[in-house]
Design a protein around this motif. Sequence first.
Motif, PDB file in Angstrom:
ATOM      1  N   ALA A 196     -47.342 119.778  73.812  1.00  0.00           N
ATOM      2  CA  ALA A 196     -46.060 120.232  73.264  1.00  0.00           C
ATOM      3  C   ALA A 196     -45.283 119.060  72.665  1.00  0.00           C
ATOM      4  O   ALA A 196     -44.575 119.216  71.662  1.00  0.00           O
ATOM      5  CB  ALA A 196     -45.230 120.912  74.348  1.00  0.00           C
ATOM      6  N   GLU A 197     -45.421 117.885  73.259  1.00  0.00           N
ATOM      7  CA  GLU A 197     -44.757 116.686  72.744  1.00  0.00           C
ATOM      8  C   GLU A 197     -45.444 116.172  71.485  1.00  0.00           C
ATOM      9  O   GLU A 197     -44.790 115.701  70.551  1.00  0.00           O
ATOM     10  CB  GLU A 197     -44.764 115.596  73.821  1.00  0.00           C
ATOM     11  CG  GLU A 197     -43.925 115.928  75.054  1.00  0.00           C
ATOM     12  CD  GLU A 197     -44.078 114.882  76.153  1.00  0.00           C
ATOM     13  OE1 GLU A 197     -44.875 113.941  75.970  1.00  0.00           O
ATOM     14  OE2 GLU A 197     -43.395 115.014  77.186  1.00  0.00           O
ATOM     15  N   ILE A 198     -46.770 116.272  71.465  1.00  0.00           N
ATOM     16  CA  ILE A 198     -47.545 115.745  70.343  1.00  0.00           C
ATOM     17  C   ILE A 198     -47.404 116.608  69.087  1.00  0.00           C
ATOM     18  O   ILE A 198     -47.401 116.093  67.966  1.00  0.00           O
ATOM     19  CB  ILE A 198     -49.035 115.635  70.743  1.00  0.00           C
ATOM     20  CG1 ILE A 198     -49.235 114.523  71.766  1.00  0.00           C
ATOM     21  CG2 ILE A 198     -49.919 115.382  69.514  1.00  0.00           C
ATOM     22  CD1 ILE A 198     -50.642 114.469  72.312  1.00  0.00           C
ATOM     23  N   GLU A 199     -47.271 117.909  69.262  1.00  0.00           N
ATOM     24  CA  GLU A 199     -47.268 118.836  68.124  1.00  0.00           C
ATOM     25  C   GLU A 199     -46.293 118.428  67.016  1.00  0.00           C
ATOM     26  O   GLU A 199     -46.704 118.266  65.850  1.00  0.00           O
ATOM     27  CB  GLU A 199     -46.986 120.259  68.604  1.00  0.00           C
ATOM     28  CG  GLU A 199     -47.019 121.296  67.498  1.00  0.00           C
ATOM     29  CD  GLU A 199     -46.773 122.705  68.020  1.00  0.00           C
ATOM     30  OE1 GLU A 199     -47.106 123.656  67.298  1.00  0.00           O
ATOM     31  OE2 GLU A 199     -46.259 122.856  69.156  1.00  0.00           O
ATOM     32  N   PRO A 200     -44.997 118.216  67.292  1.00  0.00           N
ATOM     33  CA  PRO A 200     -44.092 117.839  66.199  1.00  0.00           C
ATOM     34  C   PRO A 200     -44.389 116.453  65.626  1.00  0.00           C
ATOM     35  O   PRO A 200     -44.144 116.213  64.434  1.00  0.00           O
ATOM     36  CB  PRO A 200     -42.700 117.883  66.857  1.00  0.00           C
ATOM     37  CG  PRO A 200     -42.962 117.734  68.322  1.00  0.00           C
ATOM     38  CD  PRO A 200     -44.275 118.393  68.567  1.00  0.00           C
ATOM     39  N   LEU A 201     -44.920 115.561  66.450  1.00  0.00           N
ATOM     40  CA  LEU A 201     -45.285 114.226  65.955  1.00  0.00           C
ATOM     41  C   LEU A 201     -46.415 114.313  64.945  1.00  0.00           C
ATOM     42  O   LEU A 201     -46.391 113.653  63.894  1.00  0.00           O
ATOM     43  CB  LEU A 201     -45.694 113.324  67.128  1.00  0.00           C
ATOM     44  CG  LEU A 201     -44.641 113.066  68.205  1.00  0.00           C
ATOM     45  CD1 LEU A 201     -45.227 112.225  69.338  1.00  0.00           C
ATOM     46  CD2 LEU A 201     -43.416 112.382  67.608  1.00  0.00           C
ATOM     47  N   MET A 202     -47.413 115.133  65.245  1.00  0.00           N
ATOM     48  CA  MET A 202     -48.544 115.309  64.337  1.00  0.00           C
ATOM     49  C   MET A 202     -48.112 116.033  63.066  1.00  0.00           C
ATOM     50  O   MET A 202     -48.572 115.700  61.961  1.00  0.00           O
ATOM     51  CB  MET A 202     -49.658 116.070  65.035  1.00  0.00           C
ATOM     52  CG  MET A 202     -50.415 115.269  66.080  1.00  0.00           C
ATOM     53  SD  MET A 202     -51.406 113.927  65.342  1.00  0.00           S
ATOM     54  CE  MET A 202     -52.661 114.875  64.470  1.00  0.00           C
ATOM     55  N   GLN A 203     -47.246 117.012  63.189  1.00  0.00           N
ATOM     56  CA  GLN A 203     -46.767 117.739  62.014  1.00  0.00           C
ATOM     57  C   GLN A 203     -46.019 116.810  61.057  1.00  0.00           C
ATOM     58  O   GLN A 203     -46.170 116.915  59.831  1.00  0.00           O
ATOM     59  CB  GLN A 203     -45.864 118.900  62.453  1.00  0.00           C
ATOM     60  CG  GLN A 203     -46.616 120.023  63.136  1.00  0.00           C
ATOM     61  CD  GLN A 203     -45.690 121.037  63.804  1.00  0.00           C
ATOM     62  OE1 GLN A 203     -44.526 120.733  64.077  1.00  0.00           O
ATOM     63  NE2 GLN A 203     -46.197 122.219  64.076  1.00  0.00           N
ATOM     64  N   LYS A 204     -45.227 115.902  61.619  1.00  0.00           N
ATOM     65  CA  LYS A 204     -44.487 114.949  60.787  1.00  0.00           C
ATOM     66  C   LYS A 204     -45.421 113.906  60.176  1.00  0.00           C
ATOM     67  O   LYS A 204     -45.253 113.507  59.013  1.00  0.00           O
ATOM     68  CB  LYS A 204     -43.414 114.261  61.637  1.00  0.00           C
ATOM     69  CG  LYS A 204     -42.521 113.316  60.844  1.00  0.00           C
ATOM     70  CD  LYS A 204     -41.423 112.737  61.714  1.00  0.00           C
ATOM     71  CE  LYS A 204     -40.522 111.803  60.913  1.00  0.00           C
ATOM     72  NZ  LYS A 204     -39.427 111.231  61.754  1.00  0.00           N
ATOM     73  N   ARG A 205     -46.418 113.505  60.928  1.00  0.00           N
ATOM     74  CA  ARG A 205     -47.341 112.455  60.482  1.00  0.00           C
ATOM     75  C   ARG A 205     -48.317 112.949  59.422  1.00  0.00           C
ATOM     76  O   ARG A 205     -48.716 112.192  58.536  1.00  0.00           O
ATOM     77  CB  ARG A 205     -48.111 111.919  61.698  1.00  0.00           C
ATOM     78  CG  ARG A 205     -49.016 110.735  61.430  1.00  0.00           C
ATOM     79  CD  ARG A 205     -49.390 110.087  62.729  1.00  0.00           C
ATOM     80  NE  ARG A 205     -50.340 109.004  62.589  1.00  0.00           N
ATOM     81  CZ  ARG A 205     -50.652 108.140  63.565  1.00  0.00           C
ATOM     82  NH1 ARG A 205     -50.060 108.253  64.749  1.00  0.00           N
ATOM     83  NH2 ARG A 205     -51.519 107.174  63.355  1.00  0.00           N
ATOM     84  N   PHE A 206     -48.689 114.237  59.496  1.00  0.00           N
ATOM     85  CA  PHE A 206     -49.669 114.792  58.553  1.00  0.00           C
ATOM     86  C   PHE A 206     -49.098 116.051  57.885  1.00  0.00           C
ATOM     87  O   PHE A 206     -49.573 117.166  58.121  1.00  0.00           O
ATOM     88  CB  PHE A 206     -50.975 115.121  59.274  1.00  0.00           C
ATOM     89  CG  PHE A 206     -51.686 113.939  59.848  1.00  0.00           C
ATOM     90  CD1 PHE A 206     -52.508 113.145  59.063  1.00  0.00           C
ATOM     91  CD2 PHE A 206     -51.522 113.611  61.196  1.00  0.00           C
ATOM     92  CE1 PHE A 206     -53.169 112.042  59.599  1.00  0.00           C
ATOM     93  CE2 PHE A 206     -52.179 112.517  61.739  1.00  0.00           C
ATOM     94  CZ  PHE A 206     -53.004 111.718  60.941  1.00  0.00           C
TER      95      PHE A 206
END
Length: 270
Positions: A166-176
């Motif tokens: 759940a923490e990683i999801e928005p980070l990955m969306q912003k990064r890619f």
Amino acid sequence: MACKLVVLDLDGTLTNSEKKLPKENYEALMRLQKKGVRIALASGRPTYGIQHLARELQLKDYNGYIMAYNGGFVIDCTTGKAMSRNILPRDLFSELREASKEYNAAIITYDDANDTILTETEGNKWIEHEAWLNNQMNLKVVADINAAAPAELPKCLMVGEPEHMAEIEPLMQKRFPQLAIYRSSPFFLEIVPQGVDKAKSIDNLRKMIDVEVSEIAAFGDGYNDISMVEYAGIGVAMANGCDEIKKVANFISVSNDEAGVAYAIDKLGL
């Protein structure tokens, strides 16, 4: 109510908690097919993980479809040929691999031609769960997944504990931002080509087979089913589904362990 196409998620929807097809669901869907209604199985699973259910439901004989990889691959079961295929940009895979290491999450991809899951991580319970979900799909541990991965990648999957994902999801969306990234379950983070989701794949399919949106029923329970349940003329959520999907559904059925698909088909008069 006129219905020409029924689209079904698998895990948590069509199958029960043991990943089996309940007799009631089988019988209800066979009745629909004999009336001329087409069935499409739409899942984040790879092609291999859907084929046994397609055979069980005799989709080859009733002009049915497999929508694998969240709709990235759409296959005509009668001919066995792909109607559409969307693949990940291959040059991004090394960056996805590095991101998984940075975020301390395991990553896998798929060799669709050889019905194999590829990973660098041995003994990971979530990866082993993915192989089990997909009818005990072959799991191959490699030293360098970037080198071992095929030229055409249907999708990647990052896995881990639900709170961490759940923490990683928005980070990955912003990064890619050039990719579509979302959780299909609390512990699975899907990474697919931009524009690939179940609703868009259904829209493409229904245009090819001349079906109106109002003539489509879609059944689901998870985050990656929300778009298609909201899109379809008849959107059905399982009682065991997430709160978000229940908000957009036209009808909330009983749970997948109570043959919720058959229950909804009966109650809605499909």
